[in-house]
Structure formats: structure tokens, C-alpha cells
Scaffold this active site. Structure first.
Site, mmCIF file in Angstrom:
data_model
loop_
_atom_site.group_PDB
_atom_site.id
_atom_site.type_symbol
_atom_site.label_atom_id
_atom_site.label_comp_id
_atom_site.label_asym_id
_atom_site.label_seq_id
_atom_site.Cartn_x
_atom_site.Cartn_y
_atom_site.Cartn_z
ATOM 1 N N HIS A 1 9.137 -3.732 3.556
ATOM 2 C CA HIS A 1 8.731 -3.943 2.170
ATOM 3 C C HIS A 1 9.947 -4.265 1.301
ATOM 4 O O HIS A 1 9.906 -5.165 0.450
ATOM 5 C CB HIS A 1 8.070 -2.681 1.597
ATOM 6 N N GLN B 1 -3.264 -12.078 7.896
ATOM 7 C CA GLN B 1 -3.348 -11.822 6.459
ATOM 8 C C GLN B 1 -2.581 -12.876 5.678
ATOM 9 O O GLN B 1 -3.039 -13.334 4.624
ATOM 10 C CB GLN B 1 -2.798 -10.432 6.156
ATOM 11 N N MET C 1 0.835 -1.205 0.000
ATOM 12 C CA MET C 1 0.000 0.000 0.000
ATOM 13 C C MET C 1 0.870 1.255 0.000
ATOM 14 O O MET C 1 0.385 2.359 0.253
ATOM 15 C CB MET C 1 -0.958 0.004 1.192
ATOM 16 N N GLY C 2 2.158 1.080 -0.286
ATOM 17 C CA GLY C 2 3.051 2.227 -0.361
ATOM 18 C C GLY C 2 3.583 2.645 0.999
ATOM 19 O O GLY C 2 3.527 1.893 1.961
ATOM 20 N N LEU D 1 6.732 3.001 1.722
ATOM 21 C CA LEU D 1 7.616 1.849 1.852
ATOM 22 C C LEU D 1 8.678 2.047 2.930
ATOM 23 O O LEU D 1 9.207 3.143 3.121
ATOM 24 C CB LEU D 1 8.283 1.562 0.509
ATOM 25 N N HIS D 2 8.992 0.952 3.611
ATOM 26 C CA HIS D 2 10.075 0.910 4.594
ATOM 27 C C HIS D 2 10.875 -0.354 4.337
ATOM 28 O O HIS D 2 10.623 -1.097 3.375
ATOM 29 C CB HIS D 2 9.518 0.958 6.024
ATOM 30 N N GLY E 1 4.974 -10.142 4.372
ATOM 31 C CA GLY E 1 5.687 -10.108 5.642
ATOM 32 C C GLY E 1 4.885 -10.755 6.759
ATOM 33 O O GLY E 1 3.665 -10.612 6.828
ATOM 34 N N GLN E 2 5.575 -11.432 7.651
ATOM 35 C CA GLN E 2 4.951 -12.153 8.756
ATOM 36 C C GLN E 2 4.258 -11.228 9.739
ATOM 37 O O GLN E 2 3.391 -11.669 10.509
ATOM 38 C CB GLN E 2 6.021 -12.988 9.480
ATOM 39 N N ILE F 1 10.543 -7.589 9.733
ATOM 40 C CA ILE F 1 11.728 -6.744 9.852
ATOM 41 C C ILE F 1 11.492 -5.735 10.967
ATOM 42 O O ILE F 1 10.436 -5.092 11.027
ATOM 43 C CB ILE F 1 12.037 -6.025 8.525
#
Length: 290
Positions: free
Chosen positions: A45, A161, A38-39, A41-42, A155-156, A184
Site C-alpha cells: 500500500h 481487480q 481496506m486498511g 497497511l503494508h 497494485g498488480q 511488492i
């Protein structure tokens, strides 16, 4: 009298895997890695992008703030949108194609179809966010149909989800592999999230209590091997309550890794401990896999 030409008997396939093998033989063996986001970003992502780049010929990312997974009192309107900066980041990490559609393109005026994953509204996260999982399942299905990836990366941190998406892919016989990567974290343990930007400085300093609380429960499970879920929940709750800036604990739950349904006891099969709480006014989620 016209003669009838004999035709070859069609090749019979009686399993999905057999038919897919035939389809793959007819198509070029190009692997497409897909990272839906969804943008805002870090590095969480970007870790998915790095993994996709290692194992695929083409890497596609998407940026779409999906309105159907936000509730009426959630932060859809203020969710950070920074397409230009995100595009530059993705270019640095070797993304070949960026798909960033408009809402009207994804949900036309006559759009009526949705994917409704049974049982997920009864999970802890589902009860906190009614309709959220149908929104996620629908948009992921649409994105998979558009991009047609070989591998899709998640991502976990969003544990429920991830379980949901695996369920959708299996139930709807989608021909792709779902790859779930470890959460992360910042140096102090806070899970990276776009919503961390909403935290005030004192709230940001207090937020790592979430990770410490999960770590305490994880250590207890490692010591006991088999333990009642209530004991793990109690450890996490005490940890969260030790931080005054935790303004609300929405849920602490111990669930099956396969279904996200609650467990009374955790044994060698393991579980997922999930948290949703507010630090100040910011809702944060996290989890630990046992």
C-alpha cells in the site's frame, strides 16, 4: 413589443475529450492522487502512496472494509482493522487527507444501486467469489465520485481487480487516470498482503512456493515465446503440489491482459497467469504478467 436580445451560440463539443479539455481549463490545475485501501497497511500500500506523492499536489487515501465484496463464507468480520496505526503510517508518508467512512454512510438503508460489470463473474476469480466484482466496481465508483481524483493507484497483485477498474473508468467515462504498480514482495517472493498475517509460522515458510511456481512458468514462456496455456498451467500446478501445506488449489488460469478471459495460446501479446490457493486455511492470490 418587447425586443428579444440576441444570444451567443453555445460552443459545440462533439467528443468527450474536447468537453473535458474545456472543463479542465475552467478548474484550477490541482492534481489529486488517490489510494483506496481496506486498511491493515503494508509496504505494498505504501508504495502506492509514495508514487502518488511524487506526481500529485494533494494525496488522499481511503480506508474502508467494503462488505459488498465479501462472500457469505469469507473473512469480513475478522479482516484486520487498525485505523489509528494506519493513520500514523499514512501521515509519515505524506498523505494529506484520510477518508474512513462508516458502512451506514456508504450504504444507507435505501441503497439499491450497484455497478454490475458484465463478464467478470465468469472469470476464474469471479467464479470463486460470486458477486465480488460487482461489490468492487460499486465501491470504487462511489469512492471516485466522492474524492474526484486525477490519478488513482492500485497494485498488480489484484490483477483482475485492476482490469475491472480500468474497464469501469473507461465504460463510465470517468475523468481520471488509473495507475497500476508492480506487486511488492517479501524478500522470499511472497506477495505482500494483509492476509499474510493469518499464516502460521510453518505456513508462512511454505507460502513462497506460489511465487516460485509463477516464476517457473514465466521462465518457460521466456524460453518458448509462444506456448499453449495448458503447458504453463501444468508447470504452476506441479510447483504448488510440491508444497504439502498448499491445502487447496482453487484455480490456475492464463488470461488476456485486457479482459481476463482465458487464452488457449500465449504469444508476443502476453498474458496474466493467476493463482488462487489455500496455504493451510488462508486463501492467497498472486499473478505474473507475461
Amino acid at each position: 413589443m418587447q425586443s428579444v436580445q440576441s444570444k451567443a451560440t453555445p460552443i459545440l463539443y462533439q467528443s468527450i475529450s474536447a468537453f473535458r479539455s474545456m472543463r479542465r481549463e475552467l478548474q484550477p490545475s490541482i492534481k489529486i492522487g488517490f489510494v483506496p485501501t481496506m486498511g491493515a497497511l503494508h509496504d505494498g500500500h505504501l508504495s502506492l502512496v509514495r508514487e502518488a506523492r511524487k506526481h500529485n499536489d494533494i494525496v488522499v487515501a481511503s480506508i474502508f472494509v467494503n462488505p459488498t465484496q465479501f462472500g457469505p463464507n469469507e473473512d469480513f468480520d475478522k479482516y484486520p482493522r487498525r485505523l489509528e496505526k494506519d493513520s500514523e503510517l499514512l501521515a509519515e508518508y505524506g498523505v494529506d487527507h484520510l477518508f474512513a467512512p462508516k458502512i451506514d454512510d456508504m450504504y444507507g438503508k435505501n441503497h439499491v444501486t450497484k455497478v454490475d460489470p458484465q463478464g467478470f463473474d465468469d472469470t476464474a476469480e469471479g467464479r470463486s467469489r460470486p458477486g465480488h466484482f460487482s461489490g468492487v466496481a460499486t465501491i470504487v465508483t462511489k469512492l471516485f465520485n466522492i474524492v474526484k481524483p486525477t490519478n488513482a493507484y492500485f497494485g498488480q497483485k489484484d490483477a483482475a481487480q485492476c482490469v475491472l477498474i480500468k474497464r469501469v473508468v473507461e465504460d463510465l467515462d470517468m475523468d481520471l487516470n488509473v495507475v497500476v504498480m508492480d506487486t511488492i514482495r517479501e524478500d522470499d517472493g511472497l506477495a505482500m498482503s494483509s492476509r499474510n498475517a493469518y499464516l502460521k509460522p510453518d505456513e508462512r515458510a511454505g507460502a513462497p512456493v506460489i511465487y516460485r511456481s509463477l516464476s517457473a512458468a514465466k521462465a518457460l514462456f521466456k524460453e518458448k515465446k509462444t506456448i499453449e496455456s495448458a503447458a504453463l498451467i501444468n508447470v504452476v500446478r506441479k510447483g504448488l503440489e510440491s508444497e504439502p501445506l498448499v491445502s487447496e488449489i482453487q484455480y490456475i488460469t492464463v488470461d488476456s491482459k485486457a479482459t481476463m478471459q482465458p487464452l488457449e495460446t500465449v504469444d508476443e501479446a502476453g498474458a496474466i497467469i493467476s493463482i488462487a490457493c489455500k496455504v493451510g486455511s488462508v486463501r492467497l492470490i498472486d499473478n505474473a504478467v507475461l
